[in-house]
Enzyme design. Structure first.
Site, mmCIF file in Angstrom:
data_model
loop_
_atom_site.group_PDB
_atom_site.id
_atom_site.type_symbol
_atom_site.label_atom_id
_atom_site.label_comp_id
_atom_site.label_asym_id
_atom_site.label_seq_id
_atom_site.Cartn_x
_atom_site.Cartn_y
_atom_site.Cartn_z
ATOM 1 N N ARG A 27 0.823 -1.221 0.000
ATOM 2 C CA ARG A 27 0.000 0.000 0.000
ATOM 3 C C ARG A 27 0.854 1.267 0.000
ATOM 4 N NH1 ARG A 27 -5.713 -0.558 1.592
ATOM 5 N NH2 ARG A 27 -6.241 -2.516 0.596
ATOM 6 N N ARG A 31 -3.318 6.379 1.496
ATOM 7 C CA ARG A 31 -3.819 7.556 2.212
ATOM 8 C C ARG A 31 -2.838 8.183 3.180
ATOM 9 N NH1 ARG A 31 -9.345 4.831 3.893
ATOM 10 N NH2 ARG A 31 -7.809 3.183 4.090
ATOM 11 N N ARG A 40 -6.868 12.028 -4.913
ATOM 12 C CA ARG A 40 -8.160 11.350 -4.820
ATOM 13 C C ARG A 40 -9.299 12.368 -4.710
ATOM 14 N NH1 ARG A 40 -10.222 7.860 0.085
ATOM 15 N NH2 ARG A 40 -10.281 10.006 0.802
ATOM 16 N N TYR A 154 -15.463 -11.237 -0.675
ATOM 17 C CA TYR A 154 -16.206 -9.989 -0.932
ATOM 18 C C TYR A 154 -17.452 -10.254 -1.783
ATOM 19 C CZ TYR A 154 -12.325 -7.553 1.156
ATOM 20 O OH TYR A 154 -11.395 -7.120 2.057
#
Ligand code: CP3
Length: 357
Positions: A27, A31, A40, A154
């Site tokens: 990652r 963020r 974003r 998912y």
């Protein structure tokens, strides 16, 4: 598209001699970077970033502009495959991914389409071509997908789940439905990975974030077996492309994971890196495994923990430094620099020629 062959990261994956331990971060474009949050915001939402090749390329390059990392990873997501299959994916702020339609019966599986990655995922392959152009063969690019099991969690649960009760119930109540779904996903995922390779990625990683919620035997039957099928399919067509398998909580099945024919195993922070190396021997390389929470501590602790991980692996090649899971969104970006500097300062001692095993 030209592939890099002799970069530090790729040599470590093949357990060849390196001058220091390569490092990248799961990652790494995320963020925790203010630059990412700004992009974003500009794009409007996460899926738009993924689906717009120029933006996905820009985001992939963000951590490389700020830090000296040894690999780039494609900015994308494991859920774009079920999204391309028409299940209706959205990312709700602070709640994570949500699917409008879920899978619960054999008929639901029968209705799933086959996707053509050159059509439905053309934006991914285009992003890869743009990234490769920007990287100009200076750094290798990692492509990725989720494991059939993890993506299926998912598709069945409809969202991130803590207990995974729906899918674990299916495993025991209707194993044939699960096997049908997983076999279908093997096809979609291997085709998507082969398309990524054709577009130019230099290595691929399979994220099995939720394999660890299964009992050992069930993990082997419902998760590992299907990752092994993907490894075989890719190795039959692209034997030169290294494959990394990451199962969170997979430390208990290292022999079985190494036997899939993968080139490297990603380890979470729970795993004992030293014991893992003894278990896998020279069969595969190991990637990992500093606890991502170390990055909340001060620099002295971070440096000591980097040294600890390097010591745990010990001397010689076959180690890629990484966190044991994705970097947290609220980590101080300066702490990342401290970790990277420590890997560069302390790892060469583990690769002196005389020490290579
Ligand atoms: O490593 C990288 O930098 C490459 C990009 C990447 C993303 N997702 C971007 C992303 C990768 C490799 C993934 C994989 C992924 N996606 C996994 C496996 C990861 C692992 O470490 O085990 C999983 C389970 C997903 C599904 C997914 N995507 C979830 C559960 C979420 C929400 C998570 C959260 O923290 O809110 C996402 C969104 C996502 N994927 C983000 C990023 C940067 C955050 C999106 C945002 O809010 O901007």
């Amino acid at each position: 598209m030209q592939k890099i062959t002799n970069h530090l990261f790729l040599r470590a994956l093949r357990r060849q001699v390196v001058e220091r331990t390569p490092v990248w971060i799961m990652r790494q474009a995320g963020r925790y970077m203010p630059e990412y949050r700004a992009l974003r915001e500009q794009a409007g939402d996460f899926l738009t970033l993924c689906k717009t090749p120029e933006l996905a390329c820009q985001v992939t390059m963000l951590p490389l502009q700020r830090y000296s990392l040894d690999a780039a990873i494609l900015f994308s997501d494991i859920l774009i495959i079920p999204e391309a299959m028409g299940l209706g994916l959205s990312f709700v702020a602070d709640e994570g991914p949500k699917f409008a339609r879920v899978i619960s019966t054999a008929a639901d599986v029968d209705n799933l389409p086959n996707i053509d990655p050159e059509i439905e995922l053309a934006y991914v392959n285009q992003a890869i071509r743009l990234i490769k152009h920007q990287l100009a063969n200076k750094l290798p690019l990692i492509g990725f997908a989720g494991s059939p099991w993890t993506v299926a969690t998912y598709m069945v649960e409809g969202q991130t789940s803590k207990q995974h009760n729906k899918i674990r119930s299916l495993v025991y109540a209707q194993p044939q439905v699960m096997h049908k779904l997983l076999a279908h996903m093997v096809k979609q995922i291997s085709n998507a990975l082969l398309a990524q390779i054709d577009a130019g990625v230099d290595a691929v990683m399979i994220f099995d974030t939720w394999g660890g919620v299964l009992a050992d035997i069930a993990y082997q039957e419902f998760s590992l077996r299907y990752m092994a099928e993907i490894v075989s399919i890719i190795k039959a067509q692209k034997p030169e492309v290294p494959i990394i398998l990451f199962t969170k909580n997979g430390g208990r099945c290292l022999v079985e994971i190494a036997n899939t024919g993968c080139d490297a195993i990603g380890l979470d922070w729970i795993a004992d890196l030293k014991a893992a190396r003894k278990i896998v021997g020279d069969k595969v390389a190991l990637q990992g495994n500093m606890d991502p929470c170390v990055l909340y501590a001060d620099s002295e602790v971070i440096i000591n923990q980097v040294k600890l991980v390097l010591n745990q692996y010990g001397t010689g090649s076959g180690h890629i430094f990484n966190l044991g899971h994705g970097i947290a969104p609220d980590v101080n970006p300066e702490h990342v620099q401290i970790m990277l500097d420590a890997v560069k300062t302390y790892s060469p001692a583990f690769h002196q020629q005389s020490a290579v095993v």
